[in-house]
Design an enzyme around this catalytic site. Structure first.
Site, PDB file in Angstrom:
ATOM      1  N   HIS A  78       1.079  -1.783  -0.497  1.00  0.00           N
ATOM      2  CA  HIS A  78       0.100  -0.257  -0.421  1.00  0.00           C
ATOM      3  C   HIS A  78       0.607   0.977  -0.104  1.00  0.00           C
ATOM      4  O   HIS A  78       1.876   1.276   0.518  1.00  0.00           O
ATOM      5  CB  HIS A  78      -0.792   0.018   1.203  1.00  0.00           C
ATOM      6  CG  HIS A  78      -1.847   1.259   0.983  1.00  0.00           C
ATOM      7  ND1 HIS A  78      -1.336   1.843   1.577  1.00  0.00           N
ATOM      8  CD2 HIS A  78      -2.819   1.000   1.043  1.00  0.00           C
ATOM      9  CE1 HIS A  78      -2.932   2.925   1.586  1.00  0.00           C
ATOM     10  NE2 HIS A  78      -3.906   2.507   1.224  1.00  0.00           N
ATOM     11  N   ASP A 127       2.685  -4.715   8.219  1.00  0.00           N
ATOM     12  CA  ASP A 127       1.392  -3.700   7.980  1.00  0.00           C
ATOM     13  C   ASP A 127       0.674  -5.239   7.777  1.00  0.00           C
ATOM     14  O   ASP A 127       0.106  -5.361   7.025  1.00  0.00           O
ATOM     15  CB  ASP A 127       1.529  -2.644   6.285  1.00  0.00           C
ATOM     16  CG  ASP A 127       0.243  -2.252   6.431  1.00  0.00           C
ATOM     17  OD1 ASP A 127      -0.143  -2.622   7.181  1.00  0.00           O
ATOM     18  OD2 ASP A 127       1.031  -1.921   5.227  1.00  0.00           O
ATOM     19  N   GLN A 169      -4.518  -5.156   6.639  1.00  0.00           N
ATOM     20  CA  GLN A 169      -5.134  -6.051   6.433  1.00  0.00           C
ATOM     21  C   GLN A 169      -4.951  -7.373   6.848  1.00  0.00           C
ATOM     22  O   GLN A 169      -5.554  -8.308   6.724  1.00  0.00           O
ATOM     23  CB  GLN A 169      -5.112  -5.937   5.134  1.00  0.00           C
ATOM     24  CG  GLN A 169      -5.687  -5.255   3.999  1.00  0.00           C
ATOM     25  CD  GLN A 169      -6.700  -4.335   3.702  1.00  0.00           C
ATOM     26  OE1 GLN A 169      -8.081  -4.982   4.288  1.00  0.00           O
ATOM     27  NE2 GLN A 169      -7.281  -3.238   3.367  1.00  0.00           N
ATOM     28  N   LYS A 222     -10.071  -0.671   9.979  1.00  0.00           N
ATOM     29  CA  LYS A 222     -10.560  -2.347   9.243  1.00  0.00           C
ATOM     30  C   LYS A 222     -11.120  -3.683  10.285  1.00  0.00           C
ATOM     31  O   LYS A 222     -11.246  -4.587  10.085  1.00  0.00           O
ATOM     32  CB  LYS A 222      -8.982  -2.876   8.434  1.00  0.00           C
ATOM     33  CG  LYS A 222      -9.358  -1.548   7.643  1.00  0.00           C
ATOM     34  CD  LYS A 222      -7.804  -1.810   7.000  1.00  0.00           C
ATOM     35  CE  LYS A 222      -7.232  -0.673   6.575  1.00  0.00           C
ATOM     36  NZ  LYS A 222      -8.049   0.366   5.033  1.00  0.00           N
ATOM     37  N   CYS A 228      -4.984   2.444  -3.755  1.00  0.00           N
ATOM     38  CA  CYS A 228      -3.424   3.141  -3.096  1.00  0.00           C
ATOM     39  C   CYS A 228      -2.665   1.924  -3.372  1.00  0.00           C
ATOM     40  O   CYS A 228      -1.631   1.585  -2.563  1.00  0.00           O
ATOM     41  CB  CYS A 228      -3.872   3.126  -1.963  1.00  0.00           C
ATOM     42  SG  CYS A 228      -4.957   4.746  -1.228  1.00  0.00           S
TER      43      CYS A 228
HETATM   44  N1  7TS Z   1      -2.084  -0.613   4.773  1.00  0.00           N
HETATM   45  C1  7TS Z   1      -2.277  -1.831   3.949  1.00  0.00           C
HETATM   46  C2  7TS Z   1      -2.511  -2.759   3.861  1.00  0.00           C
HETATM   47  C3  7TS Z   1      -4.288  -1.099   3.287  1.00  0.00           C
HETATM   48  O1  7TS Z   1      -5.007  -1.720   3.114  1.00  0.00           O
HETATM   49  C4  7TS Z   1      -4.030   0.104   4.369  1.00  0.00           C
HETATM   50  C5  7TS Z   1      -5.754   1.185   4.215  1.00  0.00           C
HETATM   51  C6  7TS Z   1      -3.540   0.974   4.541  1.00  0.00           C
HETATM   52  C7  7TS Z   1      -1.873   0.609   4.871  1.00  0.00           C
HETATM   53  C8  7TS Z   1      -3.563   2.478   5.647  1.00  0.00           C
HETATM   54  O2  7TS Z   1      -4.418   2.429   6.373  1.00  0.00           O
HETATM   55  P1  7TS Z   1      -5.092   3.856   7.430  1.00  0.00           P
HETATM   56  O3  7TS Z   1      -5.830   3.179   7.892  1.00  0.00           O
HETATM   57  O4  7TS Z   1      -4.568   3.927   7.656  1.00  0.00           O
HETATM   58  O5  7TS Z   1      -5.343   4.400   5.936  1.00  0.00           O
HETATM   59  N2  7TS Z   1      -6.039   0.646   2.615  1.00  0.00           N
HETATM   60  C9  7TS Z   1      -7.584   0.656   2.047  1.00  0.00           C
HETATM   61  C10 7TS Z   1      -7.668   0.524   1.273  1.00  0.00           C
HETATM   62  O6  7TS Z   1      -7.566  -1.261   0.320  1.00  0.00           O
HETATM   63  N3  7TS Z   1      -8.908   1.030   0.678  1.00  0.00           N
HETATM   64  O7  7TS Z   1      -9.384   2.035   1.576  1.00  0.00           O
HETATM   65  C11 7TS Z   1      -8.107   1.575   2.351  1.00  0.00           C
END
Ligand code: 7TS
Length: 419
Positions: free
Chosen positions: A133, A210, A213, A236, A374
Site C-alpha cells: 500500500h 503492515d 489487512q 478495518k 492506493c
Molecule cells: N496498509 C494496507 C495494507 C492497507 O490496506 C491500508 C488501507 C493501509 C495500510 C492504510 O491504512 P490507514 O487506516 O492508515 O488508512 N487500505 C485501504 C484500502 O484498501 N482501501 O481504502 C483503504
C-alpha cells in the site's frame, strides 16, 4: 492486565445473527438492500462498539493521565484498559509495547521518522515489496530522501506473490529495514510473514509488518511472528476511525527518540531542555483518541466473541464461493491469483472501466471499491489503471456474492458484453 473474556463460541457460525449486530446493514441504497463489500477500505461497526463509545461520552468523558477527579480516573482506566486488550489480542509481551496512533499510516511514519531517520545514511537500504500500500511505500521514500538511504523493491510473480528467490538476493548486509504487508489490500495475497521475518532478521534487518489487512482476518501473535514492529488500524477491524496501533519490541522502542513533542510525552520540561516520559507515553503526544480507544477495545471483545478463527473460516468459504461464481462470468479477469489469499477479490471486466462498474453496482445496492487501491505500483505491474475489488467481512453472506454476480451480469449486458 485485563484478560480477554473467554468467548462463548456458538457451535456454528450464525451469519444472520452476526448481521443483526450491525445496524448500518439494515438499509436500502437506491431502493435495493445494501450489500457492503468494501470491507478492505473500512469495516462496519457493531452495536457493541457504537454503544461503548456512546457510553464513554455519556458517563466517563474527561482527559486522561492528568486529573485526579473521578471522571479523569474513569477515562484513564478505560483508555489504558483498551491498551491491555490490544496487548492480549496481539500477544505482546508488555503493555508498554502498544502505542496508540491514528492508524497504520501514522504507525509506519512514526517508525520511518523515529527509528529509520536518525540511523540510516548513504549505503543503507530499506527493502519493501511490489505489493505494498502507498502507506508502506511513501514514508520510506521520504526517509530515503532525508537520509540518502536507498529503497529496494522485492518483485512479485504474475500470481501476485512475493518472489522468494529475489527476496533472498535483495536481502543483504546493507538491508536495515524490511517492511512488508501481512496481506495485500489490492490482491488479497497473504504473505508468509513469519518466514520472511525470520529470514530478514537473520540477515540483520529490522522488520515492520503492515497488518492493516492482516489483523481483521486471522490470529496475529507478534511474539510468534518475531517482528520488530506490527501496525494496524482499528477501523478495518470493526472499530472506529482515528485510532490504530503500533506494536514495537520494547528494547527497540526504548532506543527510539520521540516522534512528536507535546503534552503527556514528557517527564520534565525546562527551557534548557526536556526529558521524555516512559513507554508507551513517550510516543503519545497530546490528548489521545480516548473514545476511539474505548471503541477499539470493544471491537476486539466483539471479534473475540465471534472467534477470529471462525471469522477467518467464514471469510475463506465466502472467498472460495466468490472466486467460483465470478470466475464463471465471461470477460472477467482476476487480478491476483495467489495460493494463499484473504477475503479480497480484485478483478477487471472486459470493456467496462472499473469506475463505471463501481457506479453501476452502487445502483444495485452493491458497494465495492474501484480504483488503484492506493497501490499504484501493483496496477502498473498488471498493466491496468484500476481494478474492481470486493472484500469480505464477518457479516457477508453467499447471498451478497450472488447479488454481486447478478449486478455484474447486468453491467456486462449494459456494456454489450457477450458470452
Ligand atoms: N496498509 C494496507 C495494507 C492497507 O490496506 C491500508 C488501507 C493501509 C495500510 C492504510 O491504512 P490507514 O487506516 O492508515 O488508512 N487500505 C485501504 C484500502 O484498501 N482501501 O481504502 C483503504
Amino acid at each position: 492486565m485485563t484478560a480477554i473474556p473467554t468467548p462463548n463460541l456458538p457451535e456454528t457460525y450464525d451469519v444472520a445473527r452476526v448481521r443483526r449486530d450491525f445496524p448500518i446493514l439494515d438499509q436500502r441504497i437506491h431502493g435495493q438492500p445494501l450489500i457492503y463489500l468494501d470491507n478492505a477500505a473500512t469495516a462496519q461497526k457493531p452495536r457493541a462498539v457504537l454503544e461503548a463509545m456512546d457510553r464513554y461520552y455519556r458517563e466517563a468523558n474527561a482527559n486522561v493521565h492528568r486529573g485526579v477527579h473521578t471522571l479523569s480516573e474513569r477515562a484513564t482506566a478505560l483508555y489504558e484498559g483498551a491498551r491491555d486488550h490490544v496487548q492480549a489480542f496481539l500477544n505482546a509481551r508488555a503493555r508498554e509495547e502498544i502505542i496508540f496512533v491514528r492508524g497504520t499510516t501514522e504507525a509506519i511514519n512514526l517508525v520511518a521518522q523515529s527509528y529509520a531517520r536518525p540511523r540510516l545514511g548513504p549505503g543503507d537500504e530499506i527493502l519493501i515489496t511490489h505489493l505494498e500500500h502507498h502507506s508502506n511505500t511513501v514514508p520510506w521514500q521520504m526517509v530515503c530522501e532525508q537520509t540518502g538511504a536507498a529503497l529496494k523493491v522485492v518483485p512479485i510473480t504474475p500470481a501476485g506473490e512475493i518472489d522468494h528467490a529475489a527476496f533472498g538476493q535483495l536481502l543483504g548486509p546493507r538491508t536495515r529495514i524490511f517492511a512488508v504487508a501481512h496481506v495485500s489490500n489490492a490482491l488479497g495475497t497473504v504473505n508468509p510473514v513469519a518466514e520472511l521475518t525470520a529470514q530478514a532478521r537473520a540477515a540483520g534487518a529490522m522488520v515492520l509488518i503492515d497488518g492493516a489487512q492482516g489483523v481483521p482476518h486471522q490470529r496475529v501473535d507478534v511474539q510468534a511472528l518475531d517482528c520488530d514492529f506490527y501496525a494496524f488500524s482499528a477501523h478495518k477491524l470493526y472499530g472506529p476511525t482515528g485510532i490504530g496501533v503500533l506494536y514495537g519490541r520494547r528494547e527497540v522502542l526504548e532506543a527510539m527518540p520521540p516522534w512528536q513533542g507535546g503534552g503527556d510525552m514528557i517527564r520534565t520540561v525546562h527551557f534548557a531542555g526536556s526529558t521524555w516520559n516512559d513507554l508507551p507515553y513517550k510516543f503519545e503526544a497530546g490528548t489521545p483518541a480516548i473514545a476511539e480507544a474505548v471503541g477499539l477495545g470493544a471491537a476486539l471483545a466483539y471479534v473475540e466473541s465471534l472467534g477470529i478463527e471462525r471469522i477467518a473460516a467464514h471469510e475463506a468459504a465466502l472467498t472460495a464461493y466468490a472466486l467460483e461464481r465470478l470466475g464463471a462470468i465471461p470477460g472477467l479477469r482476476f487480478i491476483g491469483t495467489a495460493r494463499d489469499r484473504a477475503g479480497v477479490v480484485s478483478f477487471v471486466l472486459d470493456g467496462v472501466h472499473p469506475h463505471d462498474l463501481g457506479t453501476i453496482l452502487d445502483h444495485a445496492g452493491v458497494a465495492i471499491r474501484a480504483g488503484h487501491h492506493c497501490a499504484m505500483p501493483v496496477m502498473d505491474f498488471y498493466g491496468v489503471p484500476a481494478t474492481a475489488r470486493a472484500s469480505f467481512a464477518c457479516y457477508n453472506t453467499r447471498g451478497d456474492v450472488d447479488a454481486l454476480v447478478t449486478a455484474l451480469e447486468g453491467a456486462r449486458k449494459l456494456f454489450g458484453g457477450r458470452g
